[in-house]
Each structure stands twice: as C-alpha cells, then as structure tokens.
Motif scaffolding. Structure first.
Motif, PDB file in Angstrom:
ATOM      1  N   ALA A 280       1.924   9.726  -5.240  1.00 61.75           N
ATOM      2  CA  ALA A 280       2.432  11.033  -4.789  1.00 61.75           C
ATOM      3  C   ALA A 280       3.359  11.656  -5.832  1.00 61.75           C
ATOM      4  N   ALA A 281       4.092  10.822  -6.552  1.00 58.63           N
ATOM      5  CA  ALA A 281       5.080  11.325  -7.513  1.00 58.63           C
ATOM      6  C   ALA A 281       4.467  11.552  -8.889  1.00 58.63           C
ATOM      7  N   MET A 282       3.180  11.358  -9.018  1.00 61.61           N
ATOM      8  CA  MET A 282       2.525  11.323 -10.326  1.00 61.61           C
ATOM      9  C   MET A 282       1.636  12.547 -10.520  1.00 61.61           C
TER      10      MET A 282
ATOM     11  N   ALA B 243      11.599  14.861  -2.346  1.00 59.76           N
ATOM     12  CA  ALA B 243      11.460  13.440  -2.021  1.00 59.76           C
ATOM     13  C   ALA B 243      12.198  13.059  -0.748  1.00 59.76           C
ATOM     14  N   MET B 244      12.781  14.037  -0.075  1.00 59.55           N
ATOM     15  CA  MET B 244      13.705  13.770   1.028  1.00 59.55           C
ATOM     16  C   MET B 244      13.099  14.177   2.361  1.00 59.55           C
ATOM     17  N   GLU B 245      13.377  13.425   3.400  1.00 61.92           N
ATOM     18  CA  GLU B 245      12.996  13.855   4.739  1.00 61.92           C
ATOM     19  C   GLU B 245      14.091  14.734   5.315  1.00 61.92           C
TER      20      GLU B 245
ATOM     21  N   GLY C  62       0.829  -1.204   0.000  1.00 62.77           N
ATOM     22  CA  GLY C  62       0.000   0.000   0.000  1.00 62.77           C
ATOM     23  C   GLY C  62       0.859   1.247   0.000  1.00 62.77           C
ATOM     24  N   ARG C  63       1.930   1.203   0.755  1.00 63.43           N
ATOM     25  CA  ARG C  63       2.811   2.374   0.808  1.00 63.43           C
ATOM     26  C   ARG C  63       3.531   2.588  -0.522  1.00 63.43           C
ATOM     27  N   VAL C  64       3.883   1.494  -1.199  1.00 62.70           N
ATOM     28  CA  VAL C  64       4.493   1.635  -2.527  1.00 62.70           C
ATOM     29  C   VAL C  64       3.525   2.337  -3.477  1.00 62.70           C
ATOM     30  N   HIS C  65       2.283   1.889  -3.475  1.00 64.31           N
ATOM     31  CA  HIS C  65       1.303   2.503  -4.376  1.00 64.31           C
ATOM     32  C   HIS C  65       1.073   3.971  -4.019  1.00 64.31           C
ATOM     33  N   ALA C  66       1.035   4.265  -2.722  1.00 63.82           N
ATOM     34  CA  ALA C  66       0.840   5.655  -2.307  1.00 63.82           C
ATOM     35  C   ALA C  66       1.992   6.526  -2.795  1.00 63.82           C
TER      36      ALA C  66
END
Lengths: 329, 329, 329, 329
Positions: free
Chosen positions: B21-23, D22-24, B13-17
């Motif tokens: 986010a980058a899209m 993309a960085m924390e 789920g975090r990968v998809h999120a």
C-alpha cells in the motif's frame, strides 16, 4: 637521578610519592608534613628522610619540591623553594588570590627555577589524546568546546569554607582544560550558579551547581557545567567540535561489563574516586615534571597557566555574583 | 503497476499488504484467507477484492501472489500459482520437506515464473549493509561468522508441534544468513541443543536452546546460537571477522535514551516484537520483489536458497539427534 | 612476609616480580634464569638475589616459587619445588601432556604444598565481576556461554612448533574460562579449525582459526572461537546468557576518545598487548596467590583445574583432527 | 473522521499529508498552495481536492487546517482559519514578531478553536520518553539541562535572510525543548554567537555558531549550543541531570553496524536529513493533534508555548547583540 622532596604527606602527597617510586630517573629523597607522624609514615614506605619543611627546602640533597600542602601555605613555600633554587611542582590552586600568584611568579622568575602548576587533567591519557589530535589538525579549527564535570557528592561544609567557592575550587580544572582545548585565550566570561544540592552550601554564599560560557577573540565558544553531585560516579566528559570533525572523551567506567535484562542494557557506574579516575594522569604529570627538569625543557602548565586559570575563576565568580558578562583584558 | 494477490491474511499477510500500500508501482489487487472475515477485513482496509484462493490464483487481474498461509499449504499453492503463471513470493519455510521443496522447484522452473523465498533478514538495513560491505571488500576474505539469535520468549507448545523443530523453524533464518555472509556453501554441520527454557518443549522432542557450527570447503567457520528466551528483547546480532577488519551489527533498541544512576548506565531493552524489529526489512524485501518482477531481474533469495537453508536445517537436526558432525555433499 | 623466588626472568617473570614489588606482605627474595644476565638484571631492579634454579628452590629463605620458565621445564621444577616444600605458582600450560600433569599432581599432593595454576584471566576485573555476579544469581541458571578471543597477530612459526597447537596454546585460556563460567564440567567437545591467516601454520599441522562447542551434562552450551589475527587489537570478549538476564564483557580500548566525522563515530582500537590488557589480572592473580598461601586457604585455579583445561584442549585437538565430537568421561 | 486541509504543499506539507494518509480517524480533504501544480500533485497522491487557500478555509468539508506555508503568511491564515472555526496546526515559528503572535492568540481565543504549535521534537520518541520519565520522577528534581544541536550543513544565504537569525530559526526548537524539560520558565537568558562556518552569514549580521544559558527562578540551569555544521550528520542530543539520576538521548545513527579495524571501532554517521531523523516525531505530532481535536482535549504545545519560545529567541538575539544577560519578566 632527580632527588625530590615532598611537602605535604596527605592524600595527594602520597600519590606523588608513589608515582616517583615507580619511576626511573627520580626518587623521593625527603618528605615533610605539619603532622610529624604523617611524614614519618610516608618516609618509611618510600625509603626517604622525614624532615621539617624548612630543612627539606634547605637540604642540598633535594633538587626539586612537590608542594601538596594546604593552599594558604603555597605562597611562602614557593618563595622559600625559589630562593633555595629548587624546581617546583605546586598543586592547584597556586593561591586563591591572583595578586599573590603574581608575586609568586616574580619570585620564581627572579630565581630562574622550573615551575609546574599541577593541572593533572591535561595529562589524562584521554584528554591528552584529544589535545594531541587537535594539534595534529584532525578536526580542523576548534569551534566549540563542551565540558561536563560532576563530582560524585558534595564536600562537607567545612571544606567549602576555605575553598574559594565552586569556580576557584572545582571549575578551575575545567577552566584550565578550556584554555588547553580552545587554543585561544577566553576574552569574555559569563557564569550562573545555584545551590540545588545542599542548601547549606547556598547559605555559605557558594553554589553547588554552576555553568560558564567563555568566548575567545575569534569567536570560539566554550560551555562548562559543574555539579557537586552525580549519582552515577565521577562524571568527566569533554567534547571539542571543529570545522572538520568532533572529538569527545567519555567517562571511565568501573569495568566493561554490561548486563542485559528486562530493564535494558546496563553498564557499570563511572569510576567514583578522583585518585582512581586520574591515576594515570598523576603518573604522567610527574613523568613530565621530572623529564622537563632533567632535560631543562620548559614546563607546561606553567605558573602563568595557573594565573590565567585563576583569573578566569575570579571572573566567573564575579559574573555569577553580579549577573553580568565579565570581559577579560 | 504490479497487481498482487495476498494469500493468507494473518499477521504476515497484513504486513505485506501494508508494504504494498505504501509503495509506488504495485498494489494489492486481491486477498484470500481460509477465514473469510479475515480476508474481508484486509480487503476493505486496502481497497482490494476478497476472493477464495483458487479464484485469486486464476484471476487475470493478478500478476503476482504472496503466499503467507500455513506452511503445509505452500506446496499446493506454489504449484497452482506456477501453473497460472504468477510471480511468487513465498514465506519461509517453503516446506518442511526438502523433497517437496525440490518438487516445487521443478514446477516453478517448468512454468518459468519468478520466485522469491522470503528470507526477510537479508533485507534488514543493518545486515544488508554488512553484506554490501563484505562484497565491497572492506574486510578482506571472510574467516569467521558469529550469529547470536534469541527470541524474547518461547512459543506455545501447540506451535512447537507443527514447527519442524528449532532448527527448521527458528535457526533456518540464521542458516540462510550464514550462507549470505560466508560467501561459500557450508560443507559440514554440527549441532547441539537442549530444553533449558521449557521442559515441555523437551518432552515434545525439541530443543529451545541450540548451537550450530558450520565450515566451508576453504575452512571458513560459522557459529550460530539460538535461544527461545531473552529477558531483554529480541536479540539479533551478527558479526563477520575478515582478514582485514571485522563488521558487526548490534541490536536495535527501543529508543536512544540512557539513564545514569547508582546502578550505572542503562539503555533501553531491544525492540521486542519481530514485526517491529524487522519492519524495514519487510518493506525492503517487498520492494525488491516488485522491482525484480517488474524489471525481469533474477530474484534473490531464490527457491534454491530456500532449499539450501532447509538442507542445512535438516542436517543440523540430524547432527543434534545423533551427536555427530554431518557432511553435506 | 612471603619470600618469593622467581624461576624464569623473561617477560612473564618480570611481570610477576613487579606485582610482588608493589604488594604488601610479600617480596621477591630470589630470582633464577637459564641466562644469568637476565637473572642479574631482574635481581638488581627488585633488590633480590640472583641464583641458579636448584639453589633457589633449596634456599631456606624462599617460601614460594613462581614458575615462568619454558613449558617443558615445568615438570622437573614442580617436582623439585614440591619436594622442597615450597608453595608453587605455575604458568599455564602446566605441561603439554595430561599424563605428566597427573604426575605433578601426585607429587604436589604428596608434598602437601599449595599450588596455583596461573590462569590469569579469571582475575581480570571484568571477567571476575561476571563470575561473581553469576555466583550472586544475578542472571539465574547459566544457559549459554559465548567466548570470542582473537590475538592481534600470529606468533612466528618457531613458536608454533613447540606450542602444542592452537587448542593447547591459545584456546586453553578460553577453555578454562568456559569451565569458570559454565558452573558445570563440559562432557562433549567438538572442534573445527583451519589455517586462514598463515599457510605456514597450516603446513605445520596447526590451525590459526578455530572454534569449539562444549556441552555439559545438564545441557548448557558454550561456543568459543579463536583467531590468531585481529586488525583492531587484542579481542577478548565473553558473554553469558542465563535464564533471567545476560552478562557480557566488552573489550578494553586504548582510550575513551571518540571521533565523529564523515566516516561516522570512531572509538580507539582495543588494547593491543596482552601484558597491558591483562595488567590488572596479573596483579590480582598474584595478590590471590600470596593471600591464600599466607592464610592457608585453598587456591583456585588449582592444579586439577590445569589438568581439566588440558584434557579439554586435548579433546578439542582430537575432535578437530578426526572431524567428530569427543566425549569426556 | 477529521477532515484536514493542508495549506502549503512543500516539503513539510507533504510530510503532514503522508502522516494523515497512514492514520485512522483522519484524512486529507483538501490541499492548497501558491503554486497550483504543487497543490495538484499532492492532491492526486492523497486523493484530496486542490483548492485555493481562501476556498479551503471556507470549505464546510474541512474541519482542521495544517499551516505549512512561509512564515510571513501564517498571521493572515491563522486569523482566517480562526474566524472560520477550524482547528489549526501551525508550523513554527508562528511568526517572527512576538507582538503579532499575541494578536494571533487573541484571535484564536476569541474564536475558541483548537490550536497546536508544531514543535515536533517534543514528539520524538526519545525526547518524549525523557519527558515522561522526568514526569514519573525517575531522576528527581531537574537541576541541569544540556542540549547540543548541530545541523549537517548551513542553509544558503538566501534562506538566512528571511529566517529571523539563528536564535529564531534554529535554536527556537531547543528553546522550546528547554522549557519542555526544565519544568520551570526561564527567567534569564545569555547568548553568545559567531560566524565560524560561513563568513557570509556573519556579513548578513547573523551567527552560525551559538550558545545560550538559561536559568529558572529556582536556579535550574540550561545550556544550549548550536552549530550550522556537523560533518557526522544531524547532531541532536539532550541530557537532563537530576537530583537522583541523569537521562540522555544519543543520536540516531544510519544503521547499527560497527566496523573494527586498524583505525578502531567505527559506527555509522548520524541520520543526516531532518525529515528522516524526525519521521517518527512528525507522525506522533499529527496523531496528537488529531486525537486532541477529536476528543476535545487541550493541545500541547499551545500557541502560548509558541509565544514563550519566541520571546526566549528574541531575548537570546538581544543578549547576543548587546553582550549582556537579558531578564524575562
């Protein structure tokens, strides 16, 4: 049938004898060596006569000679063989002095005998393929040649002493290859070197690690590097960058096996021994010599090629010693 | 702007999120998880609302849902999301029962919502390139597909228990890839398997080493092999042999560095972790989903693709257990 | 000095004669062929006597025979040579009938003569290195063997007719290699096949594309695939996956040259011709035969190995024709 | 949280902004560009304020600045940012004049602000791995470094004009990499060059093909070659030969697919675009900057590294123009 006499029955003489034995159209007729037992042993294994060098050169049953004796003996043998009208295949370097090579050229030209300088690497199937593909215009005009050449391990100091130094002994092969690939004569030479492998080599005034940059009149560039040590086998790579594409030849490895494990993917080391690495080259070189002599065709590399390589090696040595670029005329 | 709800805030789920986010053109609107803290953490990191699953599916501000919850929950979530008119991206396997997948298909078709089965590997740039080049007829008719797929290490026994077995859990990816590459439906399945890696897996009635052979009606052949162990990283290779040429994709290594030493030439191990290995695939998969939903295009792989892969996995499992070839209708 | 008689002066007979000519400790004493001119030509080139087969086998000056005649003649020649007390190197397949191979075994055992089945690939330096490294426990227990074997182009239909079919003619090499690498006897065989390359091959009841899966008693798996066509040369790859690591042998390419251009990075095609590809294997095979006979050592692969491979090929053929897994006892 | 201001919103500024997004632990606080629309667009996409450069540098909410403006503006911006007490990440080259770089160093040291010269290639995962493995003594003492670096195609003449020439514009990356890998300062520089790709470049007094040889005090050698053209993508290779072993990094190809056909075995071209090829390097570089600033650690490459590389480029340019070796003090 070309009757060939082998002068020098050491390692390289035996390689040439074996190439002739496996070949149609030529045979080993006679062999000679300063050590009679060596001559006798080779004579027996290939069904030839053992003689002394003088007699071999004089023998009417010998059409061509292969000179694989120590470098300092080449000069006299070339003169004698030329006078006797024999075709000549001579190991590199023809001589350590460019002046004396010029004298050999005069003798060979006067006698009108065929002469081949044994730069075997031009006949390596990989390097020969690169040469042929450049000639076929597959990569457009050559712009940059890169040659990396590393021996598995340094020779003993005793060898270094009479070798003429790394540029004349080791890099001369690469300098000839540079000429073969550049398609133009180098006009500038710059060399650096150091004894990083064996301090004793340094103490003898020689380098074991060296690099040369060549340029040609039109601006083509060649970079060569040499090391007397490579822990992963005999490293022999060339790369030619052209206007349209790039060609490179990678090392020949001991086998095609790859192991994958926690350390990653591991292929075999490079073939270690020059006689194994260049086995196909030696055979093709002899085939070329025999065919050219039999058919009366011009032989390449010629004695002039041997001289040009020597002049480049001399220039590299001078450049290194004086820390400056040297211009060739 | 497509507003997406993430159901399941675990690893996938975090990968998809992150992909969303980058899209451009999509955003994470809401997230839900059985563990509220997990939902809360993901919500914060991507500026979304944390909700419970029911509310998320009902929410008018959510256009599409990504189902990344445990497999046994997919069935109900798909039905609910379909009823709510949401576009659906569902992780594989859709369900461990083909019968229940058929029920999901009926629900999705009745609702007329877009549905994508998340066979991410089709979107791996390497494998996608092979698919595209086959489609462009670069290799002629496909004759044989070879897939080698090995995990770095076996999952814990607890995971095996609910997994449906190696054919439904691990090989299902390769079975889908086989369909993707063969260009025809498999009609026969033969499977073998054994527990060579971990006897405990064998004791649970599963295999950790397995191989399958598929054939299609016209005679095309596919061989797949799986292992739950590979000491050199995550091994993912495919090869397609066609009438005119062959295409293959090699592993992605950790870096491009090679070391040469006495042991030979060593490149890095393969990338180890599936989320790293397939990072580009996950991003491209999400891009495809968002674009298809936004533009009303048909989505591939579809729910029917999910069903076909499941039927192949079922047949492989049966073939293995009964020691016989199984024919698909 | 082992005096060897060559039965059959075709392509393979000439290869064996050349291996013997280049070898110390053995020589070609006599040669025979159904076509006297062929025998005469080979006899001249290697300084041997041309005789008829019967006389050669009876000749007291012949210690060992190499049988390289058409398959259907092997049976009688083996019996005759065994009776005459000659050591025997016989090309594969020993015979197309397992029953007749068993009869040959009885004759050879009764006569107590050394016998070698010429599965030359075991002597390929690459494959032999893999065998040796498995034996040295470099990869732990073998779990999976993958063999991909593709000929450059299909043989003419006339050849197919007497060949025994793809499993007995082509895959038998791979089946022997599987036994060599698996370290256990296969107990199940499953085969698929189709005529995808040449419909005429299909019309003759044979396949030109085939795949086999083997399993051993402990669960080890082997997948083999064959095609009678490969546009990129003679494709010969093996891979062995073990508990600790994986070993694989890649193809031998025509040279080491790579061209980089707009199309990417292109290396040479694989060596095309089996006599070139397996040149080193043929020489090492003969070396092994001569050494074992001279030193009275057991020879591998034995006639029993020839029989086991034939039984696997028979089982594969049956499996393919009946569409079912076949169990070996 | 480090608040970063981006000076220059062109290609490289946007890359740095994306890395920060993309960085924390860091964020883009403000952006500035001579073209207000460019600043506005980037500001919107990353939620930052668009300001003019002066204001940005003065802003108390900005902790650090990233200077990605044209080279001739670096000098003033560095001085201003140093006076304002900001940490600075400055694109290479810091300036085309070593004298002016020295003035920047004085200003930065006086202000005591952290400064990083953006030699991004040191952060490429492949090259960084080589650096780390040399440091871990995997290859023993470094003896020879070989760097081949070729751009896909030459820049337009207008770019060449203000670039400082091939040594200061393109090879400076490789000169910094040489320092990074040699582990010792170069003490001699020899350069050759020619306009083989585009005669217009030659007419402008610049070269498009060049090679440099460096030596260090202990005799280590580095050979670098550059071309402004490579038909097969962005060619970026380094090799380090040491006393015990050799490490090399090969190109990053577009994918892992290989096609085998009559032409041989073809892999994809190299990644073409520098922002793609060095994407991971840019991200790791920014991570390093942010971490060093946050933790008060010394940053590498420093402004002194920027100066050393510039001095090497100056020496190479001089060497090329005068046809002689240049010694560095």
């Amino acid at each position: 049938m070309l009757n060939v006499g082998i002068l020098g029955c050491g390692r390289i003489g035996r390689v040439h004898a074996a190439s002739l034995a496996a070949m149609e159209g030529a045979r080993v007729a006679a062999v000679a060596d300063a050590m009679p037992e060596a001559a006798q042993a080779l004579a027996e294994s290939c069904g030839a006569r053992a003689m002394d060098a003088e007699a071999l050169i004089a023998d009417a049953g010998v059409d061509a000679v292969v000179i694989g004796t120590p470098t300092h003996t080449h000069y006299d043998l070339i003169h004698a063989a030329a006078r006797a009208g024999k075709a000549i295949l001579c190991e590199k370097p023809v001589d350590l002095s460019a002046e004396r090579i010029r004298a050999c050229m005069a003798a060979v030209e006067a006698a009108g005998v065929p002469f081949m300088t044994a730069f075997n690497r031009r006949f390596d199937p990989n390097f020969a393929a690169i040469g042929a593909r450049i000639a076929a215009d597959e990569i457009g005009a050559v712009e940059m040649v890169t040659i990396l050449s590393r021996d598995p391990s340094p020779p003993p100091p005793a060898y270094i002493e009479g070798s003429g130094g790394i540029f004349r002994d080791m890099m001369i092969h690469d300098l000839d290859m540079a000429r073969f690939l550049l398609g133009e004569e180098p006009v500038t030479v710059y060399a650096v070197g150091a004894a990083l492998v064996d301090p004793e080599i340094g103490a003898m005034g020689d380098a074991d690690t060296a690099a040369v940059t060549l340029t040609t009149a039109s601006g083509r560039i060649c970079q060569i590097s040499n090391s007397r040590r490579a822990s992963y086998g005999y490293d022999q790579r060339i790369e030619v960058h052209g206007a349209k594409a790039m060609l490179r030849a990678d090392n020949m490895l001991r086998d095609t096996v790859e192991m994958a494990g926690p350390q990653g993917f591991t292929r075999a080391p490079a073939q270690d021994f020059f006689l194994e690495r260049y086995a196909a080259a030696y055979a093709a070189e002899m085939r070329h010599f025999v065919d050219c002599v039999a058919q009366g065709r011009a032989i390449s590399p010629s004695l002039a090629d041997g001289l040009r390589a020597q002049l480049l090696a001399d220039a590299a040595d001078l450049s290194w010693r004086e820390g400056r670029m040297v211009r060739l005329d």
